[in-house]
Each structure stands twice: as structure tokens, then as C-alpha cells.
Design an enzyme around this catalytic site. Structure first.
Site, PDB file in Angstrom:
ATOM      1  N   ARG A  69       0.882  -1.176   0.000  1.00 45.89           N
ATOM      2  CA  ARG A  69       0.000   0.000   0.000  1.00 45.89           C
ATOM      3  C   ARG A  69       0.912   1.217   0.000  1.00 45.89           C
ATOM      4  O   ARG A  69       1.720   1.402   0.918  1.00 45.89           O
ATOM      5  CB  ARG A  69      -0.923  -0.002   1.214  1.00 45.89           C
ATOM      6  CG  ARG A  69      -1.650   1.325   1.385  1.00 45.89           C
ATOM      7  CD  ARG A  69      -2.796   1.272   2.353  1.00 45.89           C
ATOM      8  NE  ARG A  69      -3.932   0.575   1.770  1.00 45.89           N
ATOM      9  CZ  ARG A  69      -5.174   0.627   2.239  1.00 45.89           C
ATOM     10  NH1 ARG A  69      -5.445   1.345   3.306  1.00 45.89           N
ATOM     11  NH2 ARG A  69      -6.152  -0.023   1.650  1.00 45.89           N
ATOM     12  N   HIS A  86      -7.154   0.898  -6.614  1.00 50.05           N
ATOM     13  CA  HIS A  86      -7.383   0.016  -5.462  1.00 50.05           C
ATOM     14  C   HIS A  86      -8.061  -1.266  -5.968  1.00 50.05           C
ATOM     15  O   HIS A  86      -9.220  -1.545  -5.658  1.00 50.05           O
ATOM     16  CB  HIS A  86      -8.246   0.738  -4.421  1.00 50.05           C
ATOM     17  CG  HIS A  86      -8.261   0.094  -3.070  1.00 50.05           C
ATOM     18  ND1 HIS A  86      -7.486  -1.012  -2.734  1.00 50.05           N
ATOM     19  CD2 HIS A  86      -8.981   0.397  -1.945  1.00 50.05           C
ATOM     20  CE1 HIS A  86      -7.723  -1.340  -1.480  1.00 50.05           C
ATOM     21  NE2 HIS A  86      -8.617  -0.517  -0.978  1.00 50.05           N
ATOM     22  N   GLN A 115      -9.969  -3.936  -3.651  1.00 49.88           N
ATOM     23  CA  GLN A 115     -11.305  -3.533  -3.204  1.00 49.88           C
ATOM     24  C   GLN A 115     -12.361  -3.897  -4.249  1.00 49.88           C
ATOM     25  O   GLN A 115     -13.459  -4.331  -3.934  1.00 49.88           O
ATOM     26  CB  GLN A 115     -11.330  -2.025  -2.934  1.00 49.88           C
ATOM     27  CG  GLN A 115     -12.668  -1.532  -2.419  1.00 49.88           C
ATOM     28  CD  GLN A 115     -13.000  -2.030  -1.019  1.00 49.88           C
ATOM     29  OE1 GLN A 115     -12.190  -1.922  -0.115  1.00 49.88           O
ATOM     30  NE2 GLN A 115     -14.191  -2.579  -0.842  1.00 49.88           N
ATOM     31  N   ASP A 169     -17.060   7.279  -2.235  1.00 52.78           N
ATOM     32  CA  ASP A 169     -15.850   7.162  -1.406  1.00 52.78           C
ATOM     33  C   ASP A 169     -15.646   8.520  -0.733  1.00 52.78           C
ATOM     34  O   ASP A 169     -16.307   9.511  -1.078  1.00 52.78           O
ATOM     35  CB  ASP A 169     -14.658   6.792  -2.311  1.00 52.78           C
ATOM     36  CG  ASP A 169     -13.372   6.482  -1.553  1.00 52.78           C
ATOM     37  OD1 ASP A 169     -13.422   6.278  -0.324  1.00 52.78           O
ATOM     38  OD2 ASP A 169     -12.305   6.435  -2.206  1.00 52.78           O
ATOM     39  N   CYS A 194     -16.255   1.571  -0.012  1.00 51.42           N
ATOM     40  CA  CYS A 194     -15.071   0.780   0.375  1.00 51.42           C
ATOM     41  C   CYS A 194     -14.756   0.926   1.854  1.00 51.42           C
ATOM     42  O   CYS A 194     -14.117   0.054   2.428  1.00 51.42           O
ATOM     43  CB  CYS A 194     -13.883   1.166  -0.494  1.00 51.42           C
ATOM     44  SG  CYS A 194     -13.332   2.877  -0.281  1.00 51.42           S
ATOM     45  N   ARG A 219     -13.565  -8.781   1.475  1.00 49.10           N
ATOM     46  CA  ARG A 219     -12.136  -8.559   1.202  1.00 49.10           C
ATOM     47  C   ARG A 219     -11.342  -9.829   1.544  1.00 49.10           C
ATOM     48  O   ARG A 219     -10.416 -10.197   0.826  1.00 49.10           O
ATOM     49  CB  ARG A 219     -11.619  -7.377   2.053  1.00 49.10           C
ATOM     50  CG  ARG A 219     -12.218  -6.022   1.720  1.00 49.10           C
ATOM     51  CD  ARG A 219     -11.772  -5.505   0.367  1.00 49.10           C
ATOM     52  NE  ARG A 219     -10.330  -5.418   0.252  1.00 49.10           N
ATOM     53  CZ  ARG A 219      -9.571  -4.398   0.713  1.00 49.10           C
ATOM     54  NH1 ARG A 219     -10.152  -3.357   1.291  1.00 49.10           N
ATOM     55  NH2 ARG A 219      -8.263  -4.409   0.559  1.00 49.10           N
TER      56      ARG A 219
HETATM   57  N1  NVA Z   1      -9.776   6.809  -1.754  1.00 50.05           N
HETATM   58  C1  NVA Z   1      -9.457   6.351  -0.415  1.00 50.05           C
HETATM   59  C2  NVA Z   1      -9.713   4.883  -0.279  1.00 50.05           C
HETATM   60  C3  NVA Z   1      -9.460   4.304   1.099  1.00 50.05           C
HETATM   61  C4  NVA Z   1      -9.671   2.835   1.175  1.00 50.05           C
HETATM   62  C5  NVA Z   1      -8.006   6.693  -0.090  1.00 50.05           C
HETATM   63  O1  NVA Z   1      -7.147   6.511  -0.966  1.00 50.05           O
HETATM   64  O2  NVA Z   1      -7.735   7.158   1.006  1.00 50.05           O
HETATM   65  N1   CP Z   2     -11.270  -0.165   2.074  1.00 55.64           N
HETATM   66  C1   CP Z   2     -10.012  -0.234   2.556  1.00 55.64           C
HETATM   67  O1   CP Z   2      -9.052  -0.515   1.829  1.00 55.64           O
HETATM   68  O2   CP Z   2      -9.925  -0.034   3.905  1.00 55.64           O
HETATM   69  P1   CP Z   2      -8.583   0.145   4.757  1.00 55.64           P
HETATM   70  O3   CP Z   2      -7.992   1.468   4.389  1.00 55.64           O
HETATM   71  O4   CP Z   2      -9.052   0.068   6.177  1.00 55.64           O
HETATM   72  O5   CP Z   2      -7.638  -0.988   4.414  1.00 55.64           O
END
Ligand code: NVA
Ligand code: CP
Length: 306
Positions: free
Chosen positions: A105, A132, A135, A220, A260, A288
Site C-alpha cells: 500500500r 485500489h 477492493q 468514497d 469501500c 475482502r
Molecule cells: N480513496 C481512499 C480509499 C481508502 C480505502 C483513499 O485513498 O484514502
Molecule cells: N477499504 C479499505 O481498503 O480499507 P482500509 O484502508 O481500512 O484498508
């Protein structure tokens, strides 16, 4: 066989993705019926590099490895040499000597691509600034479990043209559904990603018109990780883009709502939306685990026929 990576949904064929969704549902049903007795990963290790926060992604990957009889290692730049400037390619080569797969990540998607290029074990994108894909495996799985084949159905994305939006666009291409994207001007997804999806994807400005008759609605947060300082400006720019129960009333009678998570009640969704029966976000979050088990199994062991 060349190492397969999963950096975006385009790394697998539509047929492979459909297999993964079907396999994830089978794995989920097996877990419910027999408990965690399927352990194909004895002595296998997944390295998990988190440069951003996570609840669902960390817990689902770590639990997937534990239930499959393997092990997951949590690595943060704060306490690894990555945070002290060891080159990405060197880290990828070192981890490839020791672990069976790497999950990352991170911020910059090109860093992920550089890591994968140097890695001889599968690399999984667990969220970058641009995509992502894990997801979306869980999201399409949830939609399919509840409503059957998603081909030719219509999903609507309301909000920021962000990493999740980009993965929804790729999902529309790969799974063959239509996607209406409704963002305020200035927050559109990457035009190249939209253009590559051809007529599977359209961009609209009016949320009420966008959701009319839709089979699925999703959104989101307005400010993603790394955009915290833009929060106030974004709250103003996204006014009118909050998803509400009244908005879902304009969609199909059997519409589903996905998010998500984490969600900000009172911002991108009304304070009560997650209590509405059309919202299936807890099932989505739980999926997930099953979707990523199917992905890990596919990348490490290949196809397992049901
Ligand atoms: N768009 C959000 C998704 C979190 C799972 C982010 O990147 O923070
Ligand atoms: N939806 C998602 O990826 O959640 P987290 O940021 O908690 O991993």
C-alpha cells in the site's frame, strides 16, 4: 511461467477475474461450512508493506494468510530500511529471496510498478494513489453474490475521480457493466483511463440524473489519504454530491449501495445511509477476506477448479 502481478484489474483477463469472483464465493462458502480447514499455504509467507494506514486491508490479508496455513509479515517504512532510503528495487530483490508474495500500500503508483519489475514473486497493489484493485474484487464479488451476473448492468460512481473511481472504471471494462461517473468539475478521473473504457463509461454532473434506474450506487471519501490538507476545500466543492436515501430512491428498486470504507457520515453519505437495507457495506468489507484468498491462491498456486 512468468511471475504474475496484480497492480491493476487489467493485469488479469476478464475470464480470470470472473474465475476469481466465482472462486472467492466458493472459498467463502467452504469457510462457513467447514471452518478454516483449507490450508494450501503451509510455510508460505506474504510480506505486507504499508506506507499508508489501513484497517480492512491489513486484517483481511493477514487473516487470509493465517487461515490458509501461512504467515503474513507487517512492514512499515517507519521501522524498515525503506524509510531510510534503501532503493525500491533492492528491497524487491531481497524480499523475493525470502517470501512468496508481496502486498504493497503506497502513494506513487510508479513506485509500485518499479517494485514489481524487480520482484520475482507476485506483487499485489493494496492501494496506490491511482488504483485500489483488491477492493474491486470484493465489490464485484458482493454485487454478484447478491444480484447474479453483473454484465450489462449499470453502476454509478458519485464523488471524487480518485483511485477507487479508476478501479471501478477498469472493473466496468473487465466485467462488462456500464459505469456512470458523477463528479464535480475539476475532480474527474484521469481522462486516459476513462478514454480506454470507451462507451462502458460516461461522465455526468447531476447526481440525481446519474442514479436514475441504476443497479448499484457507490462513493468514497472526498479527501483520500495524502489529501488531508484539502479537506475543507473539498467539502465545499463536493456540496450536493452526498449520497442519500432519497437519491437511492431514484435508482432501480433492487439497487445496492457500496462504499469501500472508511466512511465519513454527514459528508459523502448521509448520517443514516449505512443503516439502510440497500447498503451492503459490511458484507462488502467482509468479502475482502475471501476475494484476497482467491487472489493469493491464484497468484501462488494457479487455478483450482471448483
Ligand atoms: N480513496 C481512499 C480509499 C481508502 C480505502 C483513499 O485513498 O484514502
Ligand atoms: N477499504 C479499505 O481498503 O480499507 P482500509 O484502508 O481500512 O484498508
Amino acid at each position: 511461467m512468468a511471475t504474475r502481478h496484480f497492480l491493476t484489474l487489467l493485469d488479469l483477463s476478464p475470464e480470470e477475474l470472473t474465475y476469481l469472483v466465482r472462486r472467492a464465493i466458493t472459498i467463502k462458502n467452504g469457510l462457513k461450512t467447514h471452518g478454516p480447514t483449507y490450508t494450501p499455504f503451509a510455510n508460505r509467507t506474504l510480506a505486507m508493506i504499508f506506507e499508508k494506514s489501513s484497517t480492512r486491508t491489513r486484517v483481511s490479508f493477514e487473516t487470509a494468510m493465517a487461515q490458509f496455513g501461512g504467515h503474513a509479515l507487517f512492514l512499515s517504512p517507519r521501522d524498515t530500511q525503506l524509510g531510510r532510503g534503501e532503493p525500491i528495487g533492492d528491497t524487491a530483490r531481497v524480499l523475493s529471496e525470502m517470501v512468496d508474495a508481496v502486498m504493497i500500500r503506497t502513494f506513487d503508483h510508479s513506485g509500485l510498478e518499479a517494485f514489481a519489475a524487480a520482484s520475482s514473486v507476485p506483487v499485489i497493489n493494496a492501494l496506490s494513489d491511482d488504483y485500489h484493485p483488491c477492493q474491486l474484487l470484493a465489490d464485484v464479488m458482493t454485487w454478484s453474490e447478491l444480484r447474479g451476473n453483473v454484465r450489462d448492468k449499470t453502476a454509478v460512481w458519485i464523488g471524487d475521480g480518485n483511485n477507487m473511481c479508476h478501479s471501478w472504471i477498469n472493473a466496468a471494462r473487465q466485467f462488462g457493466f456500464k459505469l456512470r461517473i458523477c463528479c464535480p468539475e475539476g475532480y474527474d478521473p484521469d481522462p486516459a483511463i476513462v478514454a480506454a473504457a470507451g462507451d462502458q463509461v460516461s461522465i455526468l454532473r447531476d447526481p440525481q440524473a446519474a442514479v436514475a434506474g441504476a443497479d448499484l450506487v457507490t462513493t468514497d471519501v472526498w479527501a483520500s489519504m495524502g489529501q488531508e490538507e484539502e479537506q475543507a476545500k473539498r467539502e465545499a466543492d463536493f456540496a450536493g454530491f452526498q449520497v442519500t436515501e432519497a437519491m437511492l430512491d431514484l435508482a432501480a428498486d433492487d439497487v445496492l449501495f457500496l462504499h469501500c470504507l472508511p466512511a465519513h457520515r454527514g459528508e459523502e453519505i448521509s448520517t443514516t445511509l449505512l443503516d439502510d437495507p440497500r447498503a451492503v457495506v459490511w458484507q462488502e468489507a467482509g468479502n475482502r477476506l475471501h476475494a484476497q484468498k482467491a487472489l493469493l491462491e491464484f497468484l501462488l498456486l494457479g487455478r483450482v477448479e471448483n
